[in-house]
Structure formats: C-alpha cells, structure tokens
Design an enzyme around this catalytic site. Structure first.
Site, mmCIF file in Angstrom:
data_model
loop_
_atom_site.group_PDB
_atom_site.id
_atom_site.type_symbol
_atom_site.label_atom_id
_atom_site.label_comp_id
_atom_site.label_asym_id
_atom_site.label_seq_id
_atom_site.Cartn_x
_atom_site.Cartn_y
_atom_site.Cartn_z
ATOM 1 N NE ARG A 119 -2.463 12.415 -6.670
ATOM 2 C CZ ARG A 119 -2.699 13.384 -7.524
ATOM 3 N NH1 ARG A 119 -2.155 13.350 -8.726
ATOM 4 N NH2 ARG A 119 -3.485 14.388 -7.196
ATOM 5 C CE LYS A 141 8.810 -1.050 8.751
ATOM 6 N NZ LYS A 141 9.073 -1.404 10.152
ATOM 7 C CD GLU A 183 19.464 -2.031 13.483
ATOM 8 O OE1 GLU A 183 18.811 -3.089 13.443
ATOM 9 O OE2 GLU A 183 19.020 -0.976 14.007
ATOM 10 C CE LYS A 225 14.454 -4.201 6.421
ATOM 11 N NZ LYS A 225 14.716 -2.896 6.961
ATOM 12 C CD GLU A 235 6.698 -3.820 11.528
ATOM 13 O OE1 GLU A 235 7.609 -3.317 10.862
ATOM 14 O OE2 GLU A 235 6.495 -3.559 12.714
ATOM 15 N NE ARG A 239 9.754 -4.301 7.194
ATOM 16 C CZ ARG A 239 9.900 -3.521 6.146
ATOM 17 N NH1 ARG A 239 9.096 -3.655 5.096
ATOM 18 N NH2 ARG A 239 10.838 -2.599 6.111
ATOM 19 C CG ASN A 243 10.661 -3.413 15.075
ATOM 20 O OD1 ASN A 243 11.439 -2.631 14.560
ATOM 21 N ND2 ASN A 243 9.422 -3.577 14.654
ATOM 22 C CG HIS A 246 14.412 -1.811 17.091
ATOM 23 N ND1 HIS A 246 15.265 -2.889 16.962
ATOM 24 C CD2 HIS A 246 14.742 -0.969 16.085
ATOM 25 C CE1 HIS A 246 16.057 -2.697 15.916
ATOM 26 N NE2 HIS A 246 15.759 -1.539 15.369
ATOM 27 C CG HIS A 250 12.181 3.026 19.722
ATOM 28 N ND1 HIS A 250 11.266 2.267 19.013
ATOM 29 C CD2 HIS A 250 13.074 3.456 18.829
ATOM 30 C CE1 HIS A 250 11.619 2.252 17.750
ATOM 31 N NE2 HIS A 250 12.712 2.965 17.606
ATOM 32 C CG HIS A 263 18.405 3.323 15.721
ATOM 33 N ND1 HIS A 263 17.223 3.312 16.416
ATOM 34 C CD2 HIS A 263 18.369 2.251 14.879
ATOM 35 C CE1 HIS A 263 16.499 2.275 16.019
ATOM 36 N NE2 HIS A 263 17.158 1.623 15.088
#
Ligand code: NAD
Ligand code: GLY
Length: 361
Positions: A119, A141, A183, A225, A235, A239, A243, A246, A250, A263
């Site tokens: 946990r 993330k 990025e 960031k 987010e 936040r 993206n 993105h 994607h 990416h």
C-alpha cells in the site's frame, strides 16, 4: 548544481539538477530506511547501475536490483509483477525505497510499484533521459499500459527526491534527445515566451549535448512543471495545460502504432497542429506559427505526420483523457507563451489544421 522544490506541503520534494551529481551526498536523507530496490532496464543497467549501487552501499543501504527488458511494450502488468516478485523475494518491508533508474518507462513502472507495494513505500526518481528529466519524473503520475489503452492503469505517487544528472545524457541516442527537447519547447510555448527566445538562441548547442545549457533548460522546464503541479496536483484544471500537442500527438501515435514514432516526436507535430488551429482561430499570427514550426524543426523533430484519414484521426482524438461529457477539449495558444484549455474552437478549422500538417499536404 541547482535545486528546485515541488511545493506540496509535507510532501514537498527536491529536484537536483546538474552534472556529475553525487548520489551518495544527495540521496541519503531521502531514503529513510535500509532497503533499496533499484528498478532499471537492460540498456541503462550496464551504464549506470554499478555507480548507484555503490553509492547506496556506501550509505549503508541493502541494495537489490530489478532489471526489466527495455521498451514501452514491457510497460505492462506482467512486467510490473516482476518488480513485486523482486521486492517480495528480497524480503523488503513497508519502509523500503524503490529507486527508478531510467527513462519514463522505468519511472512510471517503478513509481506504480512503489505506490502499491504494501500500500505504498518510498520512491526516488533518477531520470536518465531528457524527456524523463523534464516531464515524467516530476509530478507523480505513474502507471502502466493496458492492451486497450496507454497509461490507463496507475496512481499518483510523488517521489521523495528527483536527481537529474546531465552527464547521463551523454549516452542517450540523438533521437531521444530531440524527443526530450519537444517537451522543453512545450513549456516555452505554453507559458514562457522568453524561454522560447532562449531556446531559439541555444537549440543547436542543446542538441550537441552542452551540459550547462541542458541543465538550464531542464531547470526552467521543471520550474514550470513544479509550479503547475503544486497548484493542481491531481489535474483538476491547470495541469491539463501540460498536454499541449498531446491530443493530436496521441492520435498520431495510435495510428502509427506505439513505438514507431517516439512520444516526443508525435507531441512535436501535435504542437504544430495546435498552433495552426490557434492561428486559424485568429489567436496567434503567421509569424508566431512560423516561429513554432521553426524551433520544432531545428530541434530535429517532425512538423508533419504521415497521411492519416481524417475520420480515423478524429476517432483517436475522441479517446483522449481530456474528453469531458463527450466534448473534446484542446490545449491551444491564446498567445505565444500563453496556453488555454478550451472547447471554444471551430471544429471545421480543427480539421483543416490536421489535414494541413500531414506529409504531402
Ligand atoms: P524510455 O524510458 O523508453 O527511454 C528511451 C530509451 O532510452 C530507452 O531505450 C531507454 O532504455 C534508453 N535510455 C534511457 N536512459 C538512457 C541513457 N542515459 N543512455 C542511453 N540510453 C538510455 O522513454 P522516455 O522518453 O524516457 O519516456 C517515455 C515514457 O514516459 C512513456 O511510457 C510515457 O508514457 C511516459 N511519460 C510519463 C509521464 C508522466 O508524467 N508520468 C510524462 C511523459 C511521459
Ligand atoms: N505529462 C503531463 C503531466 O505530468 O501532467
């Protein structure tokens, strides 16, 4: 060396940025107990594992390793389980630390293991790609892919500390360095036009691996960031600006198949599409659009994608995580250096922006 903090109250943590950093000196205080599991892959291990193992042993730690095969295709539940196998076989306890040594794939997997083993145990990030230094190692993330979707299973897990050593970028393939620059350019376009001017001045030296300039670029990117994550960790709002490019990117990655384009390459062309739509909406001018394409191209990145049928492109975009109540939201540029997340765009213009930035258009 420079140190930045991600300000999250009692979970505040440092990002150490520099060249030839000393893990023994920097990491000791952030690894509370004895047991450390270094998670890495079979490309990074021969380069850097011995150095970190030695440093941690000098600190009196008990060090074990989990060396995964290299590649996005192993960012899955089967290979996550190998980390749990290693932790359990080594008899590691709830006060152990998982240290990610590698790029974003390793960071995301090791972080998710740290979030869920017993946990939740301690987690330290040592990002070794430019992309992971400016993006994936900061902000918590973590996760793995599912056959039906990328990064669909995961958790927020902030590290205790991040150590970003520019010297480790010397072994990175040039294509991966460019992907990281995508990025970095993203932060300039979405929030800092002065940083864009700085990048325009130094892009060739960054590509050539100038460590002092890379450290400056990583610092400025992480500062953006860190500020955004401190305001909106989970987010709920701001936040999502991270993206930029993105949603289009994607769609490109999904159409081509993951791993065909990196990416960062897909995000680069995605940012061109986002800038083109912003131009068509009258928010930025032709010079701004040209500047955007120019810096992306100079960074060794693509500004147009292979031809993708529009219907398919739109279908992939509709699967984006930013779709709320069936409505697509996009990160667009209200100005160069000022991004917004909005539903308020013309869908026909969006289609033109997609088609205009395909090869042969
Ligand atoms: P990656 O982890 O696959 O690394 C790229 C390649 O470089 C790999 O082959 C790796 O073994 C190799 N490598 C790493 N360090 C090296 C070094 N110093 N020298 C030589 N080779 C080295 O890719 P990436 O671009 O770092 O990360 C992409 C991943 O990050 C994706 O899975 C993406 O989903 C994830 N990501 C996560 C976040 C987040 O916020 N968690 C953000 C962006 C991307
Ligand atoms: N990479 C986007 C984020 O961390 O939110």
């Amino acid at each position: 060396m420079q140190t930045l903090y991600v300000e999250l109250g009692d979970r505040r943590y440092p990002i150490f940025i520099g060249s030839q950093l000393d893990p023994e000196q920097l990491l000791g205080t952030y690894i509370p107990a004895k047991q450390v599991m270094i998670v890495t892959n079979d490309t990074v291990a021969p380069l850097y594992l011995a150095r970190y193992t030695q440093a941690l042993q000098q600190l009196g730690k008990t060090v074990a390793h989990c060396i995964l095969p290299d590649g996005e295709k192993y960012k899955n539940i089967e290979h996550l389980n190998l980390i749990f196998d290693a932790l359990l076989s080594a008899g590691f306890n709830r006060d152990c630390t998982v240290l990610a040594l590698g790029g974003g794939v390793i960071g995301d997997m090791a972080g998710f293991a740290a979030a869920s083993f017993q946990r939740g145990v301690y987690f330290v990030q040592v990002p070794t790609t430019l992309l992971s230094q400016v993006d994936s190692s900061v902000g918590g993330k973590t996760g793995i892919n599912h056959p039906l979707g990328k990064n669909m299973i995961g958790a927020f897990k902030q590290p205790q500390a991040v150590l970003a050593d520019m010297a480790q970028l010397s072994t990175l393939p040039p294509r991966e360095l460019s992907a990281g620059l995508a990025e970095i350019i993203k932060y300039a376009l979405l929030g800092d036009v002065d940083f864009l001017a700085w990048l325009e001045q130094h892009i060739e030296q960054l590509l050539a691996g100038d460590e002092a300039l890379l450290a400056e670029a990583v610092y400025r990117s992480c500062a953006h960031k860190a500020r955004i994550v401190a305001n909106d960790e989970k987010e709920q709002g701001e936040r999502a600006l991270l993206n930029l490019g993105h949603t289009f990117g994607h769609a490109i990655e999904s159409f081509l198949g993951y791993g065909v384009w990196l990416h960062g390459e897909a995000v680069a062309t995605g940012m061109v599409m986002a800038a083109d739509l912003s131009y068509r909406m009258g928010w930025i001018d032709a010079d701004d659009l040209a500047r955007t394409k120019n810096i992306i191209q100079r960074a060794g990145l693509p500004i147009a994608c292979p031809q993708i049928p529009l219907e398919q492109f739109l279908e992939y975009m509709a699967h984006d995580k930013k779709v709320l109540n069936g409505q697509l939201r996009l990160v667009l540029l209200k100005r160069l250096g000022q991004a917004v997340i909005t539903r308020d765009f013309d869908v026909e213009q969006m289609k033109h922006a997609i088609l205009a930035n395909q090869q042969g258009a």
